[in-house]
Design a protein around this motif. Structure first.
Motif, PDB file in Angstrom:
ATOM      1  N   ASP A  34      34.855  29.136  43.495  1.00  0.00           N
ATOM      2  CA  ASP A  34      34.210  29.944  44.528  1.00  0.00           C
ATOM      3  C   ASP A  34      35.208  30.311  45.632  1.00  0.00           C
ATOM      4  OD1 ASP A  34      31.805  29.791  43.192  1.00  0.00           O
ATOM      5  OD2 ASP A  34      30.934  28.270  44.513  1.00  0.00           O
ATOM      6  N   ALA A  35      36.084  29.368  45.971  1.00  0.00           N
ATOM      7  CA  ALA A  35      37.047  29.608  47.045  1.00  0.00           C
ATOM      8  C   ALA A  35      38.029  30.713  46.695  1.00  0.00           C
ATOM      9  CB  ALA A  35      37.799  28.313  47.368  1.00  0.00           C
ATOM     10  N   TYR A  36      38.308  30.900  45.412  1.00  0.00           N
ATOM     11  CA  TYR A  36      39.258  31.925  44.976  1.00  0.00           C
ATOM     12  C   TYR A  36      38.601  33.266  44.659  1.00  0.00           C
ATOM     13  CZ  TYR A  36      43.511  29.079  44.686  1.00  0.00           C
ATOM     14  OH  TYR A  36      44.620  28.342  44.993  1.00  0.00           O
ATOM     15  N   ASP A  37      37.284  33.263  44.505  1.00  0.00           N
ATOM     16  CA  ASP A  37      36.591  34.460  44.041  1.00  0.00           C
ATOM     17  C   ASP A  37      36.875  35.695  44.886  1.00  0.00           C
ATOM     18  OD1 ASP A  37      35.441  33.474  41.778  1.00  0.00           O
ATOM     19  OD2 ASP A  37      33.452  33.144  42.644  1.00  0.00           O
ATOM     20  N   ASP A  38      36.909  35.532  46.194  1.00  0.00           N
ATOM     21  CA  ASP A  38      37.063  36.689  47.080  1.00  0.00           C
ATOM     22  C   ASP A  38      38.470  37.269  47.069  1.00  0.00           C
ATOM     23  OD1 ASP A  38      34.430  36.488  47.863  1.00  0.00           O
ATOM     24  OD2 ASP A  38      34.868  35.319  49.669  1.00  0.00           O
ATOM     25  N   TYR A  39      39.374  36.624  46.339  1.00  0.00           N
ATOM     26  CA  TYR A  39      40.780  37.041  46.373  1.00  0.00           C
ATOM     27  C   TYR A  39      41.264  37.589  45.032  1.00  0.00           C
ATOM     28  CZ  TYR A  39      40.462  34.587  50.743  1.00  0.00           C
ATOM     29  OH  TYR A  39      40.067  34.189  52.003  1.00  0.00           O
ATOM     30  N   GLY A  40      40.329  37.869  44.126  1.00  0.00           N
ATOM     31  CA  GLY A  40      40.720  38.406  42.831  1.00  0.00           C
ATOM     32  C   GLY A  40      41.492  37.411  41.992  1.00  0.00           C
ATOM     33  N   LEU A  41      41.217  36.124  42.184  1.00  0.00           N
ATOM     34  CA  LEU A  41      41.926  35.055  41.485  1.00  0.00           C
ATOM     35  C   LEU A  41      40.937  34.082  40.859  1.00  0.00           C
ATOM     36  CD1 LEU A  41      44.594  34.377  44.276  1.00  0.00           C
ATOM     37  CD2 LEU A  41      45.058  35.396  42.031  1.00  0.00           C
ATOM     38  N   HIS A  42      41.372  33.443  39.786  1.00  0.00           N
ATOM     39  CA  HIS A  42      40.528  32.480  39.085  1.00  0.00           C
ATOM     40  C   HIS A  42      41.210  31.119  39.061  1.00  0.00           C
ATOM     41  CE1 HIS A  42      37.596  30.959  36.192  1.00  0.00           C
ATOM     42  NE2 HIS A  42      38.603  30.388  35.560  1.00  0.00           N
TER      43      HIS A  42
ATOM     44  N   ALA B 283      51.345  37.797  44.897  1.00  0.00           N
ATOM     45  CA  ALA B 283      51.902  38.389  43.679  1.00  0.00           C
ATOM     46  C   ALA B 283      50.927  38.274  42.516  1.00  0.00           C
ATOM     47  CB  ALA B 283      53.235  37.719  43.334  1.00  0.00           C
ATOM     48  N   VAL B 284      50.304  37.116  42.353  1.00  0.00           N
ATOM     49  CA  VAL B 284      49.319  36.952  41.280  1.00  0.00           C
ATOM     50  C   VAL B 284      48.077  37.772  41.598  1.00  0.00           C
ATOM     51  CG1 VAL B 284      47.891  35.301  40.013  1.00  0.00           C
ATOM     52  CG2 VAL B 284      50.220  34.686  40.652  1.00  0.00           C
ATOM     53  N   GLN B 285      47.691  37.795  42.846  1.00  0.00           N
ATOM     54  CA  GLN B 285      46.537  38.583  43.272  1.00  0.00           C
ATOM     55  C   GLN B 285      46.714  40.058  42.904  1.00  0.00           C
ATOM     56  OE1 GLN B 285      46.066  38.789  47.555  1.00  0.00           O
ATOM     57  NE2 GLN B 285      43.846  38.641  47.382  1.00  0.00           N
ATOM     58  N   SER B 286      47.920  40.582  43.080  1.00  0.00           N
ATOM     59  CA  SER B 286      48.183  41.993  42.801  1.00  0.00           C
ATOM     60  C   SER B 286      48.442  42.267  41.325  1.00  0.00           C
ATOM     61  CB  SER B 286      49.391  42.469  43.614  1.00  0.00           C
ATOM     62  OG  SER B 286      50.589  41.864  43.123  1.00  0.00           O
TER      63      SER B 286
END
Length: 338
Positions: A133-141, A79-82
């Motif tokens: 870095d772990a969140y970068d690929d998922y459009g999240l900070h 949900a946060v990703q979108s």
């Protein structure tokens, strides 16, 4: 020359005005937490959003929702990703099956012994950047962690050594489940809300569930006669403030700083509160006839090599997970834990 001076002065004035305008920008976000309404952890999330508003003169308002109030907890990541809402409070371990790095940014069984050790890894040794870095690929900070202390084990039989857990049925989740399985525990993952009835019915013999106060409030003194400390399966816990990347990038830097500052302040406040309340809860457990048992430090130390093997197995061949693990191992060696 005069024209240049006038132009420069006007430009400087516009820059100051633009900066002031940015500082006064009104921003409204929504955030879903992990916690139920009217619980102590949710009270600290209320402090967090209030502190962000205070640091921005009321211009950055975050509307707080309890766990599952907007979407089921298991759907918050997507949900946060979108962009359905801008921010969540999460436990990285929930997504570790997909992102192995998250095993090590949430809790490390038999790892760091105190919250200060893990918080130092985040803020002094690059852990925060690795989590991002772990969140970068998922459009999240990844904004910041909340780091606090151990969770106990509640047992229906006395446990005074790691070896006594072998062959028994225990409720653990995430990396704790993998590590405890390495000690021959028959691990049964289940939702937190199922722990009471599972202990009561003998489905499990002992369990991780939450912090001492939460477990007291959940009535575990009625179904388990023993509290076992230290909580080797979860000696330190890190939950995380995570934002949608586009929403984060759109914030003025001062608002980003307010989020980071408020998160670190609230992390310390929550940790200190839990430290005090743990003693109150332990006294209440004892008053209810519960025996509090403590594992020997030498026994815990002797178990760490087995735990390290389980950590490496969980990291597998994931490059970032292994970078995080090696960073933590280096620090644990410096601390004399390994």
């Amino acid at each position: 020359m005069r024209k240049w001076l006038i132009t420069t002065a006007v430009s400087a004035g516009l820059s100051v005005f633009a900066g002031a305008a940015a500082a006064q920008e009104t921003v409204n976000w929504r955030m879903q937490s992990l916690w139920d309404a009217n619980t102590t952890p949710q009270e600290f999330e209320e402090r967090f959003v209030a502190r962000v508003a205070e640091l921005t003169d009321g211009n950055f308002q975050i509307r707080l929702f309890s766990g599952g109030q907007i979407v089921p907890a298991a759907e918050a990541f997507e949900a946060v990703q979108s962009g359905a809402f801008e921010m969540m409070k999460t436990f990285d371990g929930y997504e570790a099956g997909t992102v192995p790095a998250f095993y090590f940014t949430s809790t490390v069984p038999f790892g760091f012994e105190t919250p200060d050790q893990m918080e130092a890894w985040f803020y002094e040794l690059g852990g925060l950047e690795l989590a991002r870095d772990a969140y970068d690929d998922y459009g999240l900070h990844y904004v910041a962690p909340s780091v606090y202390g151990e969770e106990p084990i509640h047992s229906t039989f006395p446990i005074e050594s790691i070896a006594e857990m072998a062959g028994q049925k225990g409720r653990f989740v995430g990396l704790a489940g993998q590590v405890m399985a390495a000690f021959d525990v028959a691990v049964t993952p289940m939702a937190t809300g199922e722990v009471y009835s599972a202990l009561e019915r003998g489905v499990i013999d002992f369990a991780d569930r939450g912090d001492l106060t939460a477990n007291l409030e959940a009535g575990l003194a009625e179904v388990a006669d023993y509290v076992v400390l230290p909580g080797v399966h979860q000696p330190v816990t890190a939950t995380a403030y995570v934002a949608n990347q586009e929403a984060w990038d759109a914030l003025p830097r001062s608002y980003q700083a307010a989020l980071e500052m408020a998160a670190r302040e609230v992390s310390g406040a929550l940790r200190q509160h839990i430290l005090v309340q743990d003693q109150v809860a332990l006294a209440a457990f004892r008053d209810a006839g519960i025996e509090v048992l403590r594992l020997d430090e030498e026994d815990v130390q002797a178990a760490r090599p087995t735990a390290v093997e389980a950590w490496r197995a969980a990291a597998g061949d994931d490059e970032l997970a292994n970078r995080i693990l090696e960073s933590q191992l280096d620090f644990m060696r410096q601390l004399g834990l390994l």
